[in-house]
Write an enzyme that holds these catalytic residues in place. Sequence first.
Site, short mmCIF file in Angstrom:
data_model
loop_
_atom_site.label_atom_id
_atom_site.label_comp_id
_atom_site.label_asym_id
_atom_site.label_seq_id
_atom_site.Cartn_x
_atom_site.Cartn_y
_atom_site.Cartn_z
NE ARG A 22 -23.42 -7.70 65.04
CZ ARG A 22 -24.33 -6.76 65.33
NH1 ARG A 22 -23.98 -5.49 65.43
NH2 ARG A 22 -25.58 -7.09 65.54
CB SER A 62 -29.03 0.96 67.85
OG SER A 62 -28.67 0.09 68.92
CB VAL A 87 -31.12 -4.61 62.77
CG1 VAL A 87 -29.71 -4.03 62.70
CG2 VAL A 87 -31.65 -4.88 61.38
CG HIS A 123 -22.25 -2.48 69.52
ND1 HIS A 123 -22.05 -3.76 69.12
CD2 HIS A 123 -23.26 -2.02 68.74
CE1 HIS A 123 -22.89 -4.08 68.15
NE2 HIS A 123 -23.64 -3.02 67.90
C1 DGY Z 1 -27.97 -4.27 66.12
O1 DGY Z 1 -29.15 -3.97 66.28
O2 DGY Z 1 -27.60 -5.25 65.48
C2 DGY Z 1 -26.98 -3.39 66.77
O3 DGY Z 1 -25.72 -3.57 66.29
C3 DGY Z 1 -27.03 -3.64 68.25
O4 DGY Z 1 -27.29 -2.43 68.84
#
Ligand code: DGY
Length: 368
Positions: A285, A336, A122, A333
């Site tokens: 981020r 998701s 995303v 990270h």
């Molecule tokens: C995203 O979808 O931007 C997440 O941070 C990556 O998994």
Amino acid sequence: MVTAVSDFDRDVTEFRFVEKLGYVENKVPLVASSKRTMSERPKAYLTQKIPVDGTGLTQLQAVCDVNMYDEVEGGQISVSRERLLKDVVGANALILPYPVKVDAELLDAAGSQLKVIATVSVGLDHIDLKECARRRIPVGYTPDVLTDAVAEGTIGLTLATARRHKEGVQAVSGGSWGSTWDSCLYLCGQELRGATVGIVGLGRIGLGVARRLRAFSIGRLMYCGRSPKDYAGEVEAEYVSFDQLLENSDFVIACCSVNPSNHNLFDAAAFKKMKKSAILINTSRGILVDQDALYDALSSGEILRAGLDVTSPEPFPPDHRLLTLPNCLVLPHLGSASMRARHAMVDLAVRNTLAGLRGEPLETPVPI
Ligand code: DGY
């Protein structure tokens, strides 16, 4: 579940699969594509392995020649830049996850036949959207399908950080558990119950976090961002300035998207404004946080603890000094990273790719 089939059987099996999934409704020219020779089929390049037990790969292989970089098992970042610039030559479609960088150099390397880019994320900070727009290459992303996974992951990281799970795991594996389990305050942490929680960015994910927080009987919820949200009432969240949020929150949770104006939003000055008992959580981020200033704030007691799902850079160097701090929990990270979300992200990226190859509007285009 896709079972192993011979090359000969594969097309037939995949077309059945595709039909069962209703792909015909999406107007993919199945018959035509099955009659095309391999060289006439569009070429899709994937910078990373995608799951073979999902539907995405099957759908893609039904209509495209798929070149998937898969030399590193399970690696989050699997292809070197050098290799990518070579592999991408001649691709009609490019599928990639965050943080594979898309810029003019990569687009030049790919060539003018590139028709669509689909990111399995995303977040969009790895893509030069202006350059893609200038070249009229549509970009698809994967909003919504990961919201629940990231919101759950954020709650998990918040609890783990507040309740000192990093120190707990280290105590068990390091053998100090037995010698220190002599105080009733051993590794005691903080509760969400009654706490003031500040969410930076009440977008899709921030809202998902806020909804879940209500189950923990928090005391007060505030949020900041570019503008007040009309849905904030649903979670009884109060719109405040960034400074007010820092000054009042026991937990500061960053869920916002990044842009050039919020790099290092959490700097030394921000940490000074926070409570000494505050816990910072970042699932947005890494570039939101000045990591040197965070190290100083955590080691001097300016703030209490931090839980970071994201860092700068990624992967994070294993010898980074933040990792030496007991009060800083860092994850690779994983926001998701649920099976459901990642399959859904891949499937959506594939649908965007196929739409782009057909010259149709993408299902979830990046608004440019
Ligand atoms: C995203 O979808 O931007 C997440 O941070 C990556 O998994």
